[in-house]
Design a protein around this motif. Structure first.
Motif, PDB file in Angstrom:
ATOM      1  N   THR A  24     -25.264 -25.521 -38.116  1.00  0.00           N
ATOM      2  CA  THR A  24     -25.271 -24.563 -37.013  1.00  0.00           C
ATOM      3  C   THR A  24     -25.966 -25.150 -35.790  1.00  0.00           C
ATOM      4  OG1 THR A  24     -25.309 -22.722 -38.584  1.00  0.00           O
ATOM      5  CG2 THR A  24     -25.965 -22.242 -36.320  1.00  0.00           C
ATOM      6  N   LEU A  25     -27.076 -25.832 -36.015  1.00  0.00           N
ATOM      7  CA  LEU A  25     -27.799 -26.464 -34.908  1.00  0.00           C
ATOM      8  C   LEU A  25     -26.913 -27.491 -34.212  1.00  0.00           C
ATOM      9  CD1 LEU A  25     -30.409 -26.880 -33.328  1.00  0.00           C
ATOM     10  CD2 LEU A  25     -31.117 -28.546 -35.059  1.00  0.00           C
ATOM     11  N   TRP A  26     -26.216 -28.293 -35.009  1.00  0.00           N
ATOM     12  CA  TRP A  26     -25.315 -29.281 -34.415  1.00  0.00           C
ATOM     13  C   TRP A  26     -24.211 -28.607 -33.603  1.00  0.00           C
ATOM     14  CZ3 TRP A  26     -24.255 -33.972 -32.849  1.00  0.00           C
ATOM     15  CH2 TRP A  26     -22.929 -34.309 -32.592  1.00  0.00           C
ATOM     16  N   LEU A  27     -23.610 -27.560 -34.146  1.00  0.00           N
ATOM     17  CA  LEU A  27     -22.515 -26.887 -33.436  1.00  0.00           C
ATOM     18  C   LEU A  27     -23.002 -26.286 -32.126  1.00  0.00           C
ATOM     19  CD1 LEU A  27     -19.505 -26.272 -33.742  1.00  0.00           C
ATOM     20  CD2 LEU A  27     -20.121 -24.101 -34.803  1.00  0.00           C
ATOM     21  N   LEU A  28     -24.206 -25.713 -32.118  1.00  0.00           N
ATOM     22  CA  LEU A  28     -24.769 -25.148 -30.893  1.00  0.00           C
ATOM     23  C   LEU A  28     -25.031 -26.240 -29.858  1.00  0.00           C
ATOM     24  CD1 LEU A  28     -27.294 -22.555 -32.371  1.00  0.00           C
ATOM     25  CD2 LEU A  28     -25.132 -22.060 -31.200  1.00  0.00           C
TER      26      LEU A  28
ATOM     27  N   THR B 178      -3.121 -26.201 -30.577  1.00  0.00           N
ATOM     28  CA  THR B 178      -4.425 -26.074 -29.920  1.00  0.00           C
ATOM     29  C   THR B 178      -5.561 -26.119 -30.935  1.00  0.00           C
ATOM     30  OG1 THR B 178      -3.448 -24.746 -28.151  1.00  0.00           O
ATOM     31  CG2 THR B 178      -5.838 -24.610 -28.428  1.00  0.00           C
ATOM     32  N   VAL B 179      -5.400 -25.421 -32.057  1.00  0.00           N
ATOM     33  CA  VAL B 179      -6.427 -25.433 -33.101  1.00  0.00           C
ATOM     34  C   VAL B 179      -6.609 -26.845 -33.648  1.00  0.00           C
ATOM     35  CG1 VAL B 179      -6.998 -24.622 -35.416  1.00  0.00           C
ATOM     36  CG2 VAL B 179      -6.089 -23.016 -33.738  1.00  0.00           C
ATOM     37  N   ILE B 180      -5.497 -27.528 -33.927  1.00  0.00           N
ATOM     38  CA  ILE B 180      -5.582 -28.891 -34.457  1.00  0.00           C
ATOM     39  C   ILE B 180      -6.225 -29.829 -33.434  1.00  0.00           C
ATOM     40  CG2 ILE B 180      -4.200 -30.872 -35.200  1.00  0.00           C
ATOM     41  CD1 ILE B 180      -2.219 -28.896 -36.426  1.00  0.00           C
ATOM     42  N   LYS B 181      -5.912 -29.628 -32.163  1.00  0.00           N
ATOM     43  CA  LYS B 181      -6.472 -30.465 -31.106  1.00  0.00           C
ATOM     44  C   LYS B 181      -7.995 -30.398 -31.087  1.00  0.00           C
ATOM     45  CE  LYS B 181      -6.759 -30.748 -26.061  1.00  0.00           C
ATOM     46  NZ  LYS B 181      -6.243 -30.192 -24.774  1.00  0.00           N
ATOM     47  N   HIS B 182      -8.563 -29.201 -31.257  1.00  0.00           N
ATOM     48  CA  HIS B 182     -10.011 -29.026 -31.142  1.00  0.00           C
ATOM     49  C   HIS B 182     -10.738 -29.163 -32.486  1.00  0.00           C
ATOM     50  CE1 HIS B 182      -9.997 -27.945 -26.914  1.00  0.00           C
ATOM     51  NE2 HIS B 182      -8.941 -27.186 -27.138  1.00  0.00           N
ATOM     52  N   TYR B 183      -9.982 -29.329 -33.555  1.00  0.00           N
ATOM     53  CA  TYR B 183     -10.604 -29.453 -34.874  1.00  0.00           C
ATOM     54  C   TYR B 183     -11.526 -30.660 -34.995  1.00  0.00           C
ATOM     55  CZ  TYR B 183     -11.066 -29.856 -39.941  1.00  0.00           C
ATOM     56  OH  TYR B 183     -11.565 -29.978 -41.207  1.00  0.00           O
ATOM     57  N   PRO B 184     -11.151 -31.859 -34.510  1.00  0.00           N
ATOM     58  CA  PRO B 184     -12.066 -33.006 -34.648  1.00  0.00           C
ATOM     59  C   PRO B 184     -13.429 -32.771 -34.020  1.00  0.00           C
ATOM     60  CG  PRO B 184      -9.877 -33.774 -34.043  1.00  0.00           C
ATOM     61  CD  PRO B 184      -9.851 -32.273 -33.931  1.00  0.00           C
ATOM     62  N   ALA B 185     -13.473 -32.008 -32.908  1.00  0.00           N
ATOM     63  CA  ALA B 185     -14.746 -31.761 -32.231  1.00  0.00           C
ATOM     64  C   ALA B 185     -15.703 -30.963 -33.099  1.00  0.00           C
ATOM     65  CB  ALA B 185     -14.505 -31.026 -30.915  1.00  0.00           C
ATOM     66  N   GLY B 186     -15.170 -30.143 -33.998  1.00  0.00           N
ATOM     67  CA  GLY B 186     -16.031 -29.332 -34.858  1.00  0.00           C
ATOM     68  C   GLY B 186     -16.437 -30.020 -36.140  1.00  0.00           C
ATOM     69  N   LEU B 187     -15.903 -31.231 -36.398  1.00  0.00           N
ATOM     70  CA  LEU B 187     -16.190 -31.900 -37.662  1.00  0.00           C
ATOM     71  C   LEU B 187     -17.612 -32.429 -37.763  1.00  0.00           C
ATOM     72  CD1 LEU B 187     -13.083 -33.973 -38.809  1.00  0.00           C
ATOM     73  CD2 LEU B 187     -14.301 -32.199 -40.049  1.00  0.00           C
ATOM     74  N   GLY B 188     -18.291 -32.526 -36.623  1.00  0.00           N
ATOM     75  CA  GLY B 188     -19.675 -32.995 -36.666  1.00  0.00           C
ATOM     76  C   GLY B 188     -20.546 -32.113 -37.546  1.00  0.00           C
ATOM     77  N   SER B 189     -20.348 -30.798 -37.471  1.00  0.00           N
ATOM     78  CA  SER B 189     -21.143 -29.884 -38.283  1.00  0.00           C
ATOM     79  C   SER B 189     -20.819 -30.046 -39.766  1.00  0.00           C
ATOM     80  CB  SER B 189     -20.918 -28.434 -37.844  1.00  0.00           C
ATOM     81  OG  SER B 189     -19.553 -28.083 -37.963  1.00  0.00           O
ATOM     82  N   LEU B 190     -19.547 -30.336 -40.082  1.00  0.00           N
ATOM     83  CA  LEU B 190     -19.168 -30.577 -41.469  1.00  0.00           C
ATOM     84  C   LEU B 190     -19.821 -31.837 -42.013  1.00  0.00           C
ATOM     85  CD1 LEU B 190     -15.374 -29.659 -41.781  1.00  0.00           C
ATOM     86  CD2 LEU B 190     -17.161 -29.071 -43.406  1.00  0.00           C
TER      87      LEU B 190
END
Length: 271
Positions: free
Chosen positions: A249-253, A209-221
């Motif tokens: 942080t703005l991107w993640l929000l 599950t963590v690996i599945k959702h990891y790509p979605a959070g890469l935008g902030s990186l």
């Protein structure tokens, strides 16, 4: 140059705190949220900041350009871990680690041959995000069940693994070219120890599950690495880091709000 002892202590404390925080979020909130936060610029920020302190802001800024493409290697590591680490327990961790590191090494070696700029590096990872998100679309979500007992052994393991990876990356940055330093900075410093801990304590399903959702959070990186590549050599490490975190942080929000809106729209359509 030789890093002062105070920097080494700070490096240790920061890395340990970040990994422990992610583990608590996975148990107390959800593995989905933990997966998104794994893409927040935590380990990369630590690595690039200390590379800038120990070498120079200019070296860290140049490395950050290659970090933009290096996140593709991180996605490859997650994919390799997911494919090979399907069993619970230590055997699953070892198999997942071997598969993940092999995929990371192959992808990193290929990326190190290219001469990336900010645009090409970003586009490379954006394509990889789209591909891996599509590949993970059928991976089911699983929640990690909170454990009541506190384990000092687990704490020591988390601390040692997180600190060891940070020290290895920042140490290698002294002897490798900027391209490899940037790719190393993209290594999932916080996510990999977190995956190991989660796998050992809760099994392979929450890890998937963590690996599945990891790509979605890469935008902030991506936004963070882009910001520090532009600001470290002009505004300095501290201000560049603060600006990078603000933009990330703005991107993640915004991304989280967009996901909520999209899910609500689909729920309304189904109703």
């Amino acid at each position: 140059m030789e890093a002062p002892l105070i920097l080494q202590i700070a490096k240790l404390l920061i890395s340990v705190g970040v990994v422990l925080g992610l583990s608590m979020i996975a148990e107390r909130v959800s593995t989905r949220v933990a997966g998104l936060l794994s893409g927040y610029p935590l380990g990369t920020a630590i690595a690039l900041f200390f590379i800038g302190l120990e070498l120079s802001p200019e070296f860290a800024a140049d490395s950050a350009v290659h970090t933009l493409a290096g996140f593709t290697s991180t996605l490859a590591l997650g994919g390799g871990y997911l494919l090979c680490g399907r069993r619970d327990g230590l055997s699953g961790v070892l198999a997942g680690t071997a598969g993940g590191l092999l995929c990371w090494l192959v992808a990193s070696t290929l990326l190190a041959q290219a001469d990336f700029n900010r645009i090409s590096g970003t586009l490379t990872t954006l394509v990889a995000i789209a591909v891996f998100t599509w590949l993970y679309r059928r991976v089911p979500d699983a929640r990690a069940v909170a454990r009541g007992r506190f384990s000092w052994w687990a704490l020591a393991f988390r601390s040692g693994l997180a600190a060891g990876i940070i020290f290895l990356i920042t140490g290698l940055a002294h002897v490798v070219p900027t391209a490899w330093a940037g790719i190393l900075a993209a290594f999932p410093v916080t996510m990999y120890p977190f995956l190991v801990i989660l796998h050992l304590t809760h099994g392979a399903a929450p890890v998937a599950t963590v690996i599945k959702h990891y790509p979605a959070g890469l935008g902030s990186l991506l936004w963070y690495a882009l910001c520090v590549s532009l600001t470290y050599s002009t505004l300095g490490l501290l201000l560049g880091t603060l600006i990078g975190f603000a933009v990330a942080t703005l991107w993640l929000l915004l991304w989280t709000r967009l996901q909520i809106w999209w899910q609500g729209r689909h729920a309304t359509a189904r109703a």
